[in-house]
Motif scaffolding. Structure first.
Motif, mmCIF file in Angstrom:
data_model
loop_
_atom_site.group_PDB
_atom_site.id
_atom_site.type_symbol
_atom_site.label_atom_id
_atom_site.label_comp_id
_atom_site.label_asym_id
_atom_site.label_seq_id
_atom_site.Cartn_x
_atom_site.Cartn_y
_atom_site.Cartn_z
ATOM 1 N N ILE A 131 48.022 33.404 32.655
ATOM 2 C CA ILE A 131 47.663 33.430 34.083
ATOM 3 C C ILE A 131 48.421 34.520 34.797
ATOM 4 O O ILE A 131 47.864 35.257 35.621
ATOM 5 N N ASN A 132 49.714 34.636 34.500
ATOM 6 C CA ASN A 132 50.534 35.644 35.159
ATOM 7 C C ASN A 132 50.066 37.065 34.816
ATOM 8 O O ASN A 132 50.078 37.964 35.654
ATOM 9 N N GLU A 133 49.642 37.251 33.559
ATOM 10 C CA GLU A 133 49.163 38.571 33.134
ATOM 11 C C GLU A 133 47.876 38.962 33.857
ATOM 12 O O GLU A 133 47.661 40.125 34.206
ATOM 13 N N LYS A 134 47.028 37.954 34.097
ATOM 14 C CA LYS A 134 45.750 38.217 34.750
ATOM 15 C C LYS A 134 45.881 38.296 36.272
ATOM 16 O O LYS A 134 44.950 38.688 36.966
ATOM 17 N N GLY A 135 47.101 37.897 36.738
ATOM 18 C CA GLY A 135 47.336 37.956 38.181
ATOM 19 C C GLY A 135 46.622 36.838 38.907
ATOM 20 O O GLY A 135 46.347 36.944 40.102
#
Length: 239
Positions: free
Chosen positions: A235-239
């Protein structure tokens, strides 16, 4: 702003066994209800163990028996037994839930929601301790400070689906994780990005599309956390 959510069943998922089995025994021992409650409830439970009733029917038939005996019982009498129940029940919560899963969710600001066929009153006892945000259990109607034979059973799969659909009406709500152990939990398990089950039945594992871990083994706490961390990192990578 996105609100991240984790959904849980209660019995055999957060709690080691069916809460009602202990609860009914305590009610009878305290003489708040007739002792025949135990015999009638056991008949229903034995049908479930023999495969005559599925989990949905177990929940519904069990509540009908319970309401038959609790009808007209004073609310204050039940409260007194609830206090004693809490004192003796803490050891029945799975260690991985107390030590790993719930603290991880709280630390990462993920809301904890319980949707269960267990009595609302029994789960509410743990709301503060486990930092549960919302609870949807079996809710009983009370009139003039006495129990009636009317109730709302949020443990049935159709009612769990209604609650899940309602949550998802808010587009900001994201169900990241779910935990369960029976067919009644499939509506919870299917909507999460990653779900976990405490049940090895092949058909259930296939229908739920969940990962199996024995919740009674404390070492599985770290393994489940690793899987949840993967979801958060994605989730963090996809923003």
């Amino acid at each position: 702003m996105k609100k991240y959510i984790a959904l849980f069943d209660w019995d055999k998922t957060v709690r080691k066994d069916y809460a009602c089995l202990k609860w009914l025994k305590m009610l009878v021992e305290s003489k708040k209800v007739d002792k025949n409650l135990l015999e009638e409830n056991d008949k229903v439970y034995q049908k479930y163990l023999k495969g005559i009733l599925n989990h949905n029917l177990l929940t519904e038939e069990g509540m009908k028996v319970y309401c038959k005996y609790i009808q007209n019982v004073k609310r204050e009498d039940i409260i007194s037994v609830l206090e004693e129940y809490k004192k003796t029940d803490k050891g029945n919560i799975f260690e991985i839930m107390k030590e790993y899963i719930f603290p991880f969710l709280t630390k990462n600001n993920i809301e904890i929601i319980i949707i269960s066929g267990s009595q609302q009153e029994l789960i509410e006892l743990y709301k503060e301790e486990l930092k549960i945000n919302e609870i949807y259990g079996v809710q009983f109607k009370i009139e003039n400070e006495r129990y009636t034979n009317k109730y709302q059973n949020n443990g049935l799969d159709k009612n769990k689906k209604i609650l899940v659909d309602k949550l998802l009406e808010d587009k900001e709500n994201v169900i990241l994780f779910s935990f369960g152990d029976s067919i009644s939990d499939i509506p919870l398990l299917k909507v999460a990005k990653r779900s976990f089950i405490n049940n090895t039945k092949e058909r259930f594992m296939k229908e739920s599309n969940a990962l199996y871990y024995d919740f009674s083994k404390i070492e599985n706490g770290k393994k489940i956390i690793e899987k949840m961390q993967e979801v958060l990192e994605d989730i963090n990578e996809k923003g």
